[in-house]
Write a protein that holds these residues in place. Structure first.
Motif, PDB file in Angstrom:
ATOM      1  N   ARG A 351       1.453  16.527  -7.361  1.00  0.00           N
ATOM      2  CA  ARG A 351       1.389  16.459  -5.901  1.00  0.00           C
ATOM      3  C   ARG A 351       0.654  17.702  -5.399  1.00  0.00           C
ATOM      4  NH1 ARG A 351       4.274  13.869  -1.707  1.00  0.00           N
ATOM      5  NH2 ARG A 351       5.659  12.794  -3.176  1.00  0.00           N
ATOM      6  N   VAL A 365      -1.335  12.983  -6.295  1.00  0.00           N
ATOM      7  CA  VAL A 365      -0.935  12.539  -4.953  1.00  0.00           C
ATOM      8  C   VAL A 365      -1.528  13.533  -3.969  1.00  0.00           C
ATOM      9  CG1 VAL A 365       0.975  12.000  -3.406  1.00  0.00           C
ATOM     10  CG2 VAL A 365       1.223  11.586  -5.865  1.00  0.00           C
ATOM     11  N   ALA A 370       0.165   8.511  -0.633  1.00  0.00           N
ATOM     12  CA  ALA A 370      -0.118   7.444  -1.591  1.00  0.00           C
ATOM     13  C   ALA A 370      -1.075   6.388  -1.049  1.00  0.00           C
ATOM     14  CB  ALA A 370       1.185   6.779  -2.035  1.00  0.00           C
ATOM     15  N   PHE A 375      -5.226   8.065  -4.703  1.00  0.00           N
ATOM     16  CA  PHE A 375      -4.033   7.639  -5.422  1.00  0.00           C
ATOM     17  C   PHE A 375      -4.213   6.226  -5.979  1.00  0.00           C
ATOM     18  CE2 PHE A 375       0.323   5.951  -5.846  1.00  0.00           C
ATOM     19  CZ  PHE A 375       0.795   6.876  -6.767  1.00  0.00           C
TER      20      PHE A 375
END
Length: 671
Positions: A351, A365, A370, A375
Motif C-alpha cells: 500500500r 494499492v 483499489a 490495481f
C-alpha cells in the motif's frame, strides 16, 4: 531450499507495513484486497523495530502477532525481515556512535534509514538481539516461509569512516596482507612517500587535500563489502541459533555497472539469491537494462532459481522525473524477470505510504485505492502468475554465451584519477548484452571467477582489474575452443589497483598478442573512423602487433594520430581465438558482434523476432518459452508449439503476440 519457499507457485506480493495504518478498517481491507489480487507472499517487519522493541529490551509483540495471524488465516506466506534497516530513535539517542561517519569525519544524524556502521560492536549486540528475539518468537511459525536479513544492506551506508571502521579496516588489512611490508608493496606506498611503518598507521581513507592512493581506496571498498557480509552472517547466525530452519536471504542490489558489495562472494551464504531492481524512467530502453541485471542475478549461481524481492508497481520517488509505468509495463517487467530465472515477482510496497520519505513511491494499492487502473493491473498480474506457477523451480536453459562483469573491477576504475573521468565503464557490457540478446543468444552475466567451461563465446568488456588466476582462466577457455573478446580498458590493473607494466592490455597482452603503448582517450565529441566502417568515440589506444605475434588486424584506425594502427585484432589460440577491441565503438558494434558470433559458431537458442524478447526455462524434459513484446505493434513468433499459458490456447506455428503483451508457451515436441 528455494523449492521450500516457492512450494510449486511463483511468489507474488510485496513489502507490507501494517504499522503505518490503523488496524481498524485497514488491516482487514488489506487482507481482502490481497486475496483479490492473488497475493501469496508479503515481506513483513522491514521497518518495524521501533514498534517491536519500544525501548531498550522492552517489547510489544501483540500487534505483530495479530498481523501475522491475519495473514496466516488468509493463506498468505510471510518473508519475515529482521528490522535492522531502521534502528529505533532510542538506540540512536543512547548509542550515537553506531551512526555512520562521512569522509570528512562528520557523524551523520538520526532521521534516515540504515543508520548504522557495520563495524561498531554496540551495533553488533543490538542487531543480533533483535534477530534472535524474532527467531525465538516466530522461527517455527507456519506462516513464515522465508527470512529476510535487513534490507538492501549497504544501500545507504556502504562506507563508514569512524574510528571503529578504521580499527576493523586495520584488522582486515592484517589478515589480507600478513605484514606491513606486503601491504606497502601491494598498495605502492612509495609514491608520494605514503609508506606505512606499521598496521597502526592504517586508517579509513578520510578526505584529504589531494587525490588519494587508488589501491588504498579499492582496499577500503573490499573491506566495506566484507563488513556488510559479516553483518548479514551475524544476523543469519542469530536466527539459526534461535531455531530458525527455513531459508534465509537478503535483498541484493545489482546494477549494470556494479553494486554496493561484491555479491559474488555472498552467494554461498544465501539460501535464496534475491535482488531488488528499479528501472529508470528516463531510459527509453529500460527493459534492456532489466534483462542485463536479471542475467547477472542468474549468472551468480546457475544451479537454482532466484527471487525478485522488490520492484516498482508504477513510479518511484527518487529520480529527477518520476513518471509512472505505462499500462502493461509492470506486467512485462515482472514476467521478464521470471523469464530470466526468478521464481517470483515481489514489489515495494503493498500500500503506497501516505507520509514519510517514500510517500510518493508507488504501491500495489495506490493512494487512489483499489478502483484504479493500477490495481486492476495488479489483480490481472496475480492471476497471470497463478497460471504460470508450473515454471517455479525450473532454470533458464543453458547458454553458450557469457559476459564477464566484475564488481571490484568497477570500483577499481572509479577510485583514483583516471585518463577519462566521465567514462561509464559498464556501458559496453550492456551494449554487448543487447546485441547478443537480439540474436537469440540469451547471454549469462558472470563474475570473473565463474566457471567458464560451458561457454563458447565470452565477452570481457571493461574488466579493468583482474587477477592473474582469472586472466589465466580466460586464456584456458580460448585454448579450449572458446572465442574470447577482450574489450578496451580490460586487464589494466591487478587486484590491488596497480597498473600492470609492459604494455596494455596488461593481464591479457600475451593472450591477444598485441602491445598497447599509449591510452588515447578522445576529446569530447570527437569521432574516429575505422577501416571496417565502424566509428570510435570516447576511447582509443595506440597499439602495435609485435614481431612474431600471430595477431591479425581486423580493423585499423583510419584517421588522426592513430591512422593505420590496429584498432581490432584477432589471434588464434589453441582451438579458439582471442579478439581485442581497443576502441569504444559508437557505430559498428553490430557488425563486430556478427563477426565474433560467427567465429564462435554459436547460434540462436530461441526464436528471433525484432522487439520480442525470448527466453526459455527448462526442468527435466519440460520447457517453457517466454515471449515479451516490448513494441507497440503486434508480432508473430514462428515455430511455437504447445500450450500458451496466459490464454490456455493450443498453438502450432506462428504465435500472435499482441503489442506490449507477454506469452508463455509450455512446449511440446522439444527435448
Amino acid at each position: 531450499m528455494t523449492a521450500r519457499v516457492t512450494d510449486g507457485a511463483l511468489l507474488f506480493g510485496g513489502d507490507y507495513n501494517p504499522e503505518q495504518w490503523p488496524e481498524a478498517g485497514v488491516w482487514e481491507e488489506d487482507i481482502a484486497l490481497m486475496r483479490e489480487a492473488g497475493v501469496n507472499t508479503v515481506t513483513l517487519g522491514v521497518f518495524a523495530w521501533a514498534f517491536l522493541e519500544v525501548d531498550d529490551d522492552v517489547w510489544d509483540w501483540e500487534w505483530f502477532d495479530r498481523s501475522i495471524a491475519l495473514l496466516h488465516a488468509a493463506g498468505i506466506g510471510i518473508d519475515l525481515a529482521t528490522p535492522t534497516a531502521a534502528p529505533p530513535g532510542w538506540l540512536h539517542r543512547t548509542h550515537p556512535e553506531i551512526i555512520p561517519t562521512d569522509r570528512h569525519g562528520h557523524r551523520f544524524h538520526p532521521g534516515g534509514r540504515l543508520g548504522w556502521c557495520a563495524s561498531q560492536p554496540v551495533w553488533h549486540e543490538y542487531s543480533t538481539r533483535i534477530a534472535r528475539r524474532l527467531g525465538q518468537r516466530y522461527g517455527q511459525h507456519p506462516a513464515v516461509r522465508l527470512w529476510h536479513v535487513g534490507n538492501e544492506l549497504g544501500g545507504g551506508n556502504r562506507l563508514c569512516y569512524c574510528d571503529a571502521s578504521s580499527a576493523a579496516f586495520r584488522q582486515w588489512a592484517r589478515r589480507r596482507y600478513g605484514t606491513i611490508d606486503a601491504l606497502n608493496r601491494a598498495w605502492g606506498t612509495a609514491v608520494w612517500g605514503l609508506r606505512y611503518r606499521s598496521f597502526d598507521d592504517v586508517t579509513a581513507p578520510l578526505a584529504s587535500e589531494s587525490g588519494q592512493n587508488p589501491s588504498w581506496l579499492l582496499a577500503f571498498d573490499r573491506f566495506a563489502s566484507d563488513a556488510l557480509l559479516e553483518q548479514y552472517r551475524r544476523e543469519r547466525d542469530a536466527l539459526r541459533a534461535a531455531g530458525v530452519t527455513t531459508p534465509i536471504t537478503t535483498n541484493l542490489m545489482p546494477t549494470v555497472g556494479g553494486s554496493v558489495a561484491d555479491y559474488a562472494d555472498w552467494i554461498d551464504d544465501l539460501d535464496v539469491v534475491a535482488i531488488d531492481h528499479y528501472t529508470r524512467a528516463a531510459d527509453p530502453h529500460r527493459e534492456r537494462e532489466l534483462a542485463f541485471v536479471a542475467s547477472r542475478a542468474r549468472g551468480w549461481d546457475r544451479t537454482r532459481p532466484w527471487l525478485l524481492m522488490e520492484h516498482a508497481a508504477a513510479a518511484v520517488n527518487w529520480q529527477p522525473r518520476n513518471t509512472p509505468k505505462a499500462p502493461g509495463e509492470m506486467t512485462r517487467h515482472s514476467v521478464q524477470h521470471i523469464a530470466h530465472g526468478a521464481d517470483g515477482a515481489l514489489f515495494f510496497q503493498w500500500r503506497a505510504s501516505a507520509s514519510g520519505v517514500e510517500q510518493f513511491h508507488s504501491g500495489m494499492v495506490p493512494h487512489a485505492g483499489a478502483q484504479t487502473r493500477q490495481f486492476r493491473e495488479v489483480v490481472a498480474l496475480g492471476a497471470l502468475l497463478g497460471r504460470l506457477g508450473e515454471v517455479a523451480g525450473s532454470l533458464v536453459a543453458p547458454t553458450e554465451t557469457a559476459i564477464v562483469a566484475d564488481i571490484p573491477a568497477q570500483w577499481a576504475w572509479e577510485e583514483g584519477q583516471k585518463p577519462l573521468h566521465d567514462h561509464p565503464l559498464e556501458r559496453a557490457g550492456r551494449q554487448w548484452h543487447e546485441a547478443l540478446s537480439a540474436r537469440g543468444l540469451v547471454p549469462d552475466v558472470v563474475p570473473a571467477r565463474a566457471d567458464l567451461s560451458p561457454y563458447r563465446l565470452i565477452l570481457v568488456p571493461g574488466l579493468y582489474a583482474v587477477s592473474d588466476a582469472d586472466a589465466a582462466a580466460l586464456g584456458r577457455a580460448a585454448a579450449g575452443g572458446a572465442t574470447v573478446v577482450i574489450g578496451c580498458l580490460s586487464g589494466i590493473v591487478d587486484p590491488e589497483n596497480r597498473v600492470r607494466t609492459g604494455g596494455y592490455p596488461g593481464a591479457f597482452r600475451d593472450l591477444v598478442g598485441v602491445i598497447g603503448e599509449e591510452l588515447h582517450p578522445l576529446p569530447d565529441g570527437a569521432r574516429v573512423p575505422l577501416s571496417s566502417g565502424a566509428v570510435a568515440a570516447h576511447w582509443a589506444e595506440r597499439l602495435r602487433v609485435p614481431p612474431g605475434s600471430e595477431a591479425a588486424v581486423v580493423a585499423a584506425y583510419a584517421q588522426g594520430p592513430l591512422a593505420g594502427l590496429p584498432a581490432i585484432t584477432r589471434r588464434t589460440v589453441g582451438a579458439g581465438s582471442a579478439w581485442y577491441v581497443s576502441a569504444d565503438l559508437a557505430e559498428g558494434l553490430d557488425a563486430l558482434v556478427t563477426d565474433v558470433v560467427a567465429d564462435a559458431r554459436v547460434t540462436a537458442s530461441v526464436p528471433v523476432v525484432a522487439g520480442v524478447e525470448a527466453v526459455r526455462r527448462v526442468s527435466g524434459d519440460r520447457s517453457w518459452l517466454f515471449l515479451i513484446n516490448h513494441t507497440d505493434t503486434a508480432r508473430f513468433v514462428p515455430g511455437a508449439e504447445g500450450t500458451e499459458l496466459t490464454t490456455g490456447a493450443d498453438v502450432t506455428g506462428d504465435l500472435h503476440v499482441p503489442a506490449g503483451a507477454v506469452r508463455v508457451v509450455r512446449e511440446t515436441g522439444r527435448r
